[in-house]
Design a protein around this motif. Structure first.
Motif, short mmCIF file in Angstrom:
data_model
loop_
_atom_site.label_atom_id
_atom_site.label_comp_id
_atom_site.label_asym_id
_atom_site.label_seq_id
_atom_site.Cartn_x
_atom_site.Cartn_y
_atom_site.Cartn_z
N ASN A 1 0.80 -1.22 0.00
CA ASN A 1 0.00 0.00 0.00
C ASN A 1 0.84 1.27 0.00
N ASP A 2 2.16 1.11 0.20
CA ASP A 2 3.01 2.30 0.23
C ASP A 2 3.62 2.61 -1.13
N GLY A 3 3.14 1.89 -2.13
CA GLY A 3 3.73 2.08 -3.45
C GLY A 3 3.23 3.29 -4.19
N GLY A 4 2.18 3.91 -3.68
CA GLY A 4 1.64 5.09 -4.33
C GLY A 4 1.22 4.78 -5.76
N GLU A 5 1.68 5.59 -6.66
CA GLU A 5 1.33 5.42 -8.06
C GLU A 5 2.45 4.74 -8.85
N ILE A 6 3.28 3.96 -8.11
CA ILE A 6 4.44 3.37 -8.76
C ILE A 6 4.03 2.54 -9.97
N GLU A 7 4.35 3.04 -11.12
CA GLU A 7 4.23 2.29 -12.37
C GLU A 7 2.98 1.41 -12.37
N ALA A 8 1.84 2.05 -12.34
CA ALA A 8 0.59 1.31 -12.23
C ALA A 8 0.42 0.30 -13.36
N GLN A 9 1.05 0.59 -14.50
CA GLN A 9 0.91 -0.30 -15.65
C GLN A 9 2.04 -1.31 -15.76
N GLN A 10 2.94 -1.35 -14.78
CA GLN A 10 4.00 -2.35 -14.81
C GLN A 10 3.41 -3.75 -14.76
N PRO A 11 4.07 -4.71 -15.42
CA PRO A 11 3.61 -6.10 -15.30
C PRO A 11 3.64 -6.57 -13.84
N ILE A 12 2.70 -7.42 -13.50
CA ILE A 12 2.66 -8.02 -12.17
C ILE A 12 3.57 -9.24 -12.16
N PRO A 13 4.54 -9.31 -11.23
CA PRO A 13 5.38 -10.52 -11.14
C PRO A 13 4.56 -11.71 -10.65
N VAL A 14 4.79 -12.85 -11.27
CA VAL A 14 4.21 -14.12 -10.83
C VAL A 14 5.38 -15.00 -10.38
N PHE A 15 5.44 -15.29 -9.08
CA PHE A 15 6.56 -16.03 -8.50
C PHE A 15 6.26 -17.52 -8.46
N LEU A 16 7.18 -18.32 -9.02
CA LEU A 16 7.07 -19.78 -9.02
C LEU A 16 8.30 -20.36 -8.33
N HIS A 17 8.09 -21.09 -7.25
CA HIS A 17 9.18 -21.62 -6.43
C HIS A 17 9.77 -22.88 -7.03
N GLY A 18 10.78 -23.42 -6.37
CA GLY A 18 11.43 -24.63 -6.83
C GLY A 18 10.91 -25.88 -6.14
N PHE A 19 11.48 -27.03 -6.54
CA PHE A 19 11.12 -28.30 -5.93
C PHE A 19 11.42 -28.25 -4.43
N LEU A 20 10.49 -28.75 -3.64
CA LEU A 20 10.52 -28.78 -2.17
C LEU A 20 10.06 -27.47 -1.53
N GLY A 21 9.85 -26.42 -2.33
CA GLY A 21 9.54 -25.11 -1.77
C GLY A 21 8.06 -24.81 -1.68
N SER A 22 7.76 -23.53 -1.50
CA SER A 22 6.39 -23.03 -1.48
C SER A 22 6.43 -21.54 -1.78
N SER A 23 5.26 -20.94 -1.87
CA SER A 23 5.19 -19.51 -2.15
C SER A 23 5.85 -18.68 -1.05
N LEU A 24 5.97 -19.25 0.15
CA LEU A 24 6.60 -18.52 1.26
C LEU A 24 8.08 -18.28 1.01
N ASP A 25 8.67 -19.05 0.11
CA ASP A 25 10.10 -18.90 -0.17
C ASP A 25 10.47 -17.51 -0.67
N TRP A 26 9.51 -16.80 -1.23
CA TRP A 26 9.78 -15.50 -1.83
C TRP A 26 9.61 -14.34 -0.85
N ASN A 27 9.22 -14.62 0.39
CA ASN A 27 8.90 -13.54 1.32
C ASN A 27 10.04 -12.55 1.52
N ASN A 28 11.26 -13.08 1.72
CA ASN A 28 12.40 -12.18 1.94
C ASN A 28 12.67 -11.32 0.73
N CYS A 29 12.58 -11.92 -0.42
CA CYS A 29 12.80 -11.17 -1.66
C CYS A 29 11.75 -10.09 -1.83
N ILE A 30 10.49 -10.45 -1.66
CA ILE A 30 9.40 -9.49 -1.87
C ILE A 30 9.46 -8.36 -0.86
#
Length: 268
Positions: free
Chosen positions: A10-39
């Motif tokens: 919510n703190d992104g303001g008007e940051i590049e509203a038309q930018q593509p939305i990233p879709v994160f896909l994890h590796g074998f043994l992982g889950s979507s939680l693996d991306w938390n630190n990166c995000i």
């Protein structure tokens, strides 16, 4: 359908509203939680994180092959966009690691995401496929071996051996212990199912098709990941090496990896 979550800042303001939305896909043994630190380091307004088949909260969603895995990813993304009242042709960019990268590459190279508006992809440590038939035969035997072990043995024992493989040679003992503990909540029989369904032996060689795509691709790997560093250097694709990282760059160097993602998305 797979489990997914829309991460919004919510703190992104008007940051590049038309930018593509990233879709994160994890590796074998992982889950979507693996991306938390990166995000947490990204200043992007939106992102979609998915639990792949047989993993995380999608652990009981089984697939038989790459085509079905891609169908599930597409169905999940379209459902998430609809739920968030976004157009189905919303621009997207894949950020995908290892198994997730192989699924993303297959889907893009073989037009298995026909209803998604993919504008590019960051591919972290994904194998393009094997060329020689004998390599495929040996890999299939190896994956069947691991699949049986995951299905029949205590998962902690299998994971200890899994992380002793050469591709993880940059890990120290503490890092291995951490990963074994982190991954032990997986269901071994389901991991075996996914390993058979998406074995590298069943994946076609994708590099030539990837080079024909009109959307930008960026290959990312750790400087200590000798095997995938060689693949990157020989691929002919744009690539970026990350210092002080092995095979799992986004886990070992989340801040550096997030900077790469942000810079890539900013160019689209």
């Amino acid at each position: 359908m797979l489990y997914s979550q829309m991460v919004e800042r919510n703190d992104g303001g008007e940051i590049e509203a038309q930018q593509p939305i990233p879709v994160f896909l994890h590796g074998f043994l992982g889950s979507s939680l693996d991306w938390n630190n990166c995000i947490s380091h990204l200043n992007l307004p939106h992102a979609i994180c998915i639990d792949l088949p047989c993993h995380g909260l999608s652990k009981y969603c089984e697939v038989q092959n790459f085509e079905e895995a891609c169908q599930q990813v597409q169905l999940t993304v379209l459902s998430k966009l609809k739920k968030e009242k976004r157009a189905p042709n919303t621009p997207l960019v894949f950020v995908a690691y290892s198994l997730g990268a192989r699924i993303a590459m297959f889907g893009m190279a073989k037009q298995a995401f026909p209803d998604l508006n993919i504008q590019g992809a960051i591919l972290e440590g994904g194998n393009f496929g094997l060329i020689q038939e004998q390599e495929n035969v040996l890999r299939w035997e190896d994956d069947k071996h691991w699949s049986k072990r995951f299905a029949t043995e205590a998962i902690e024992d299998v994971l200890y051996d899994w992380y002793l493989q050469g591709v993880f040679s940059s890990l120290d003992d503490d890092q291995r212990e951490e990963l074994v503990e982190l991954r032990s909540d997986n269901l071994g029989s389901q991991l075996g199912c996914m390993l058979r369904a998406t074995s590298l032996a069943k994946q076609p060689y994708l590099l030539d098709d990837l080079k024909q795509l009109s959307v930008p691709l960026l290959y990312v790997c750790g400087e200590k990941d000798q095997k995938f560093r060689i693949l990157a250097e020989k691929s002919g694709l744009p690539y970026q090496l990350v210092k002080n990282a092995g095979h799992n760059v986004h886990h070992e160097q989340p801040q550096q990896f997030s900077s790469i993602v942000k810079a890539f998305v900013d160019t689209l």
